[in-house]
Write a protein that holds these residues in place. Structure first.
Motif, mmCIF file in Angstrom:
data_model
loop_
_atom_site.group_PDB
_atom_site.id
_atom_site.type_symbol
_atom_site.label_atom_id
_atom_site.label_comp_id
_atom_site.label_asym_id
_atom_site.label_seq_id
_atom_site.Cartn_x
_atom_site.Cartn_y
_atom_site.Cartn_z
ATOM 1 N N MET B 12 -7.364 -1.789 73.098
ATOM 2 C CA MET B 12 -7.508 -3.228 72.907
ATOM 3 C C MET B 12 -8.653 -3.406 73.025
ATOM 4 O O MET B 12 -8.746 -4.940 73.836
ATOM 5 C CB MET B 12 -6.653 -3.442 74.305
ATOM 6 C CG MET B 12 -5.108 -3.063 74.893
ATOM 7 S SD MET B 12 -4.828 -2.690 76.043
ATOM 8 C CE MET B 12 -3.511 -4.410 76.123
ATOM 9 N N GLN B 13 -10.006 -2.625 72.615
ATOM 10 C CA GLN B 13 -10.750 -3.969 72.240
ATOM 11 C C GLN B 13 -10.939 -4.764 71.708
ATOM 12 O O GLN B 13 -10.358 -4.870 70.911
ATOM 13 C CB GLN B 13 -11.890 -2.206 72.161
ATOM 14 C CG GLN B 13 -12.030 -1.350 73.794
ATOM 15 C CD GLN B 13 -12.624 -2.246 75.099
ATOM 16 O OE1 GLN B 13 -12.552 -3.203 74.717
ATOM 17 N NE2 GLN B 13 -13.216 -1.046 75.264
ATOM 18 N N MET B 18 -4.192 -1.855 68.656
ATOM 19 C CA MET B 18 -3.110 -0.442 69.072
ATOM 20 C C MET B 18 -2.104 -0.980 68.292
ATOM 21 O O MET B 18 -1.575 -1.382 68.311
ATOM 22 C CB MET B 18 -2.741 -1.324 70.483
ATOM 23 C CG MET B 18 -2.125 -0.213 71.149
ATOM 24 S SD MET B 18 -3.264 0.935 72.421
ATOM 25 C CE MET B 18 -2.721 0.553 73.870
ATOM 26 N N GLU B 32 1.392 -8.626 67.109
ATOM 27 C CA GLU B 32 0.953 -10.097 68.360
ATOM 28 C C GLU B 32 -0.570 -9.902 67.488
ATOM 29 O O GLU B 32 -1.410 -8.218 67.828
ATOM 30 C CB GLU B 32 0.885 -9.184 69.608
ATOM 31 C CG GLU B 32 2.097 -9.235 69.914
ATOM 32 C CD GLU B 32 2.537 -10.276 70.909
ATOM 33 O OE1 GLU B 32 1.646 -11.158 71.636
ATOM 34 O OE2 GLU B 32 3.848 -11.170 69.972
ATOM 35 N N SER B 33 -1.392 -10.723 67.401
ATOM 36 C CA SER B 33 -2.620 -11.085 67.440
ATOM 37 C C SER B 33 -3.412 -12.479 67.866
ATOM 38 O O SER B 33 -2.865 -12.877 67.401
ATOM 39 C CB SER B 33 -3.017 -11.013 65.427
ATOM 40 O OG SER B 33 -3.774 -11.185 65.597
ATOM 41 N N THR B 34 -4.377 -11.842 68.123
ATOM 42 C CA THR B 34 -5.227 -13.201 68.801
ATOM 43 C C THR B 34 -5.730 -14.301 67.680
ATOM 44 O O THR B 34 -6.198 -15.014 67.557
ATOM 45 C CB THR B 34 -6.742 -12.511 69.362
ATOM 46 O OG1 THR B 34 -7.391 -11.754 68.345
ATOM 47 C CG2 THR B 34 -6.162 -11.967 70.541
ATOM 48 N N SER B 64 -0.384 -4.505 68.163
ATOM 49 C CA SER B 64 -1.126 -5.844 68.968
ATOM 50 C C SER B 64 -2.525 -5.612 68.791
ATOM 51 O O SER B 64 -2.966 -4.632 68.456
ATOM 52 C CB SER B 64 -1.033 -5.497 70.210
ATOM 53 O OG SER B 64 -1.726 -4.901 71.208
ATOM 54 N N ASP B 65 -3.102 -6.879 67.970
ATOM 55 C CA ASP B 65 -4.598 -7.242 67.446
ATOM 56 C C ASP B 65 -5.395 -7.466 67.582
ATOM 57 O O ASP B 65 -5.240 -9.199 68.336
ATOM 58 C CB ASP B 65 -4.615 -6.890 65.794
ATOM 59 C CG ASP B 65 -5.544 -7.767 64.669
ATOM 60 O OD1 ASP B 65 -6.006 -6.965 64.650
ATOM 61 O OD2 ASP B 65 -5.586 -8.782 64.802
ATOM 62 N N ARG B 66 -7.049 -7.208 67.690
ATOM 63 C CA ARG B 66 -7.818 -8.494 68.168
ATOM 64 C C ARG B 66 -8.843 -8.162 66.927
ATOM 65 O O ARG B 66 -10.245 -7.986 67.338
ATOM 66 C CB ARG B 66 -8.798 -7.722 69.559
ATOM 67 C CG ARG B 66 -7.333 -7.854 70.613
ATOM 68 C CD ARG B 66 -8.164 -6.839 71.702
ATOM 69 N NE ARG B 66 -9.200 -8.793 72.888
ATOM 70 C CZ ARG B 66 -10.180 -7.950 73.455
ATOM 71 N NH1 ARG B 66 -10.401 -6.921 74.317
ATOM 72 N NH2 ARG B 66 -10.788 -9.307 73.845
#
Lengths: 343, 88
Positions: B12-13, B18, B32-34, B64-66
């Protein structure tokens, strides 16, 4: 800049746990026992970050102020979530202070509900998935809701559901999913289904993690009335009013008046204050009385505990009675009688 | 290719993602992504091409993407598929 490699480890020794407790308390949080795992990150022999997991709840995340703002929080949360996945959970909750909400939102947590001092966030999109899975239950019209534990289903529940169902087109009956009551969920659900079978506009659903659960309202199960319980009640009611009710088109929530339990009374009070803000009417229905007083599930359990089974038919419908007297219910009867002799 | 069990990879960095993959009857991709607003379609296209490359036609793929770059998306998804017993 010098590269420092931090290693995250599970904290199990007395000294590590004491250091974790100190860091957690210095961060203005309280250290609570009852977690499944506690992880920490050390740097040069000093503990600089900790975080715990209790089931699907992440808690007690604390980072030394000198190490905040970097990658440490991501490292901690990754580990806690991965471990949670391994333990079989697919969605995770965290309570934090409102000013930290964006930190978690940047890690794809979604805000579920906020209150003055605390926000509740979720990782894993469980709420959306739960709602989507129930989209076939959505009905047009004036819809109401009751949330019941039914431990076990009694004439009191029957009266509440029957009275509420008469006042709306469709009544959603949410049965508390959490298995922390004497009667297991599948039994509680079955007895409600049998007990309201003849009421045609009732739709039965379970509450998943989202109403009166160990995520939204953990102290309910401890029956403890304190400031923490008040915060949880407000979050629970806000989540219902802002996310769940609009999905199902619910505009009324019905409850029975609560003469005995202070905690339930406090929950009713939170609903009375918060629901109207979201355009939901709060309707209290006077409790049904038996000849010997109020009908409640706790009274039913008390009678079983005293082995006064002949009186049960005053309190529960035939379907519940048949279960209570069945061989299947023997362990439950034993447990109640035992806890009565060894309180 | 069929997923045998749940597999996950990534962190989750920031600049990572993830990925969780699990068996399902059909192919479902949840993102899900920022940076969802700007890049969801590109993330989805990347995931789809990696899934196609490995012949994955069913499974729930949750990401889930950052703000991860293409090659990170590919590597994380392949690792998750492998852990789910989906790559030979």
């Amino acid at each position: 800049m010098e590269e420092i490699i931090n290693v995250i480890t599970q904290l199990t020794s007395g000294a590590d746990i004491a250091a974790a407790k100190s860091l957690i308390e210095r961060s203005g949080l309280s250290f609570e026992e009852g977690f499944d795992e506690l992880f920490g990150i050390h740097e040069a022999g000093e503990l600089i970050a900790v975080g715990a997991r209790a089931g699907n709840i992440l808690k007690m995340l604390a980072i030394e102020p000198s190490h905040q703002g970097g990658s440490i929080v991501g490292e901690l949360v990754t580990t806690l979530v991965m471990r949670g996945f391994d333990a079989g959970f697919d969605t995770f909750f965290i309570y934090t202070k409102p000013q930290y909400a964006t930190t978690f939102e940047a890690m794809n947590f979604n805000l579920l509900a906020s209150q003055e001092k605390v926000v509740l966030l979720e990782y894993g999109n469980g709420l959306k998935r739960w709602l989507t899975a129930n989209s076939e239950a959505v009905r047009p019209g004036v819809n109401g809701a009751v949330v019941v534990n039914c431990n076990p289903f009694s004439f009191g529940h029957r009266y509440l559901i029957e009275s509420a169902a008469r006042q709306v087109d469709n009544l959603y009956v949410f049965i508390v999913r959490e298995d922390r009551s004497l009667f297991p969920f599948d039994v509680r659900f079955r007895l409600v289904r049998e007990g309201v079978r003849d009421i045609s506009n009732v739709i039965l659903l379970d509450t998943s993690n989202y109403i009166v659960s160990s995520a939204t309202f953990p102290t309910y199960f401890l029956k403890k009335d304190d400031p923490v319980a008040r915060i949880q009640m407000e979050l629970d009611v806000t989540l219902f009013a802002s996310r769940i009710a609009p999905f199902f088109g619910i505009t009324r929530r019905f409850v029975g008046t609560e003469p005995c339990c202070k905690l339930t009374d406090g929950y009713n009070d939170a609903m009375r204050r918060i629901l109207p803000v979201y355009g939901i009417e709060f309707v209290e229905i006077e409790r049904k009385q038996a000849s010997s007083g109020v009908i409640s599930a706790s009274r039913v359990r008390e009678l079983i505990g005293r082995n006064e089974l002949s009186q049960l038919n005053e309190y529960v419908p035939a379907s519940t009675l048949a279960f209570l007297l069945s061989a299947e219910a023997e362990p439950i009867r034993k447990q109640l009688q035992l806890s009565r002799s060894n309180p | 290719m069929k997923l045998q069990k749940r597999g996950q990879a990534g962190t989750m960095q920031s600049s990572d993602l993830m990925v969780v993959v699990e068996p399902a009857d059909e192919l479902v991709i949840e993102i899900e992504s920022t940076v969802k607003k700007q890049f969801e379609h590109l993330i989805r296209a990347k995931l789809e091409s990696v899934l196609a490359k490995h012949g994955a036609t069913a499974g729930r793929i949750s990401v889930s993407d950052r703000g991860a770059l293409d090659y990170a998306i590919e590597a994380r998804l392949e690792a998750a598929l492998q852990r789910a017993g989906g790559l030979s």
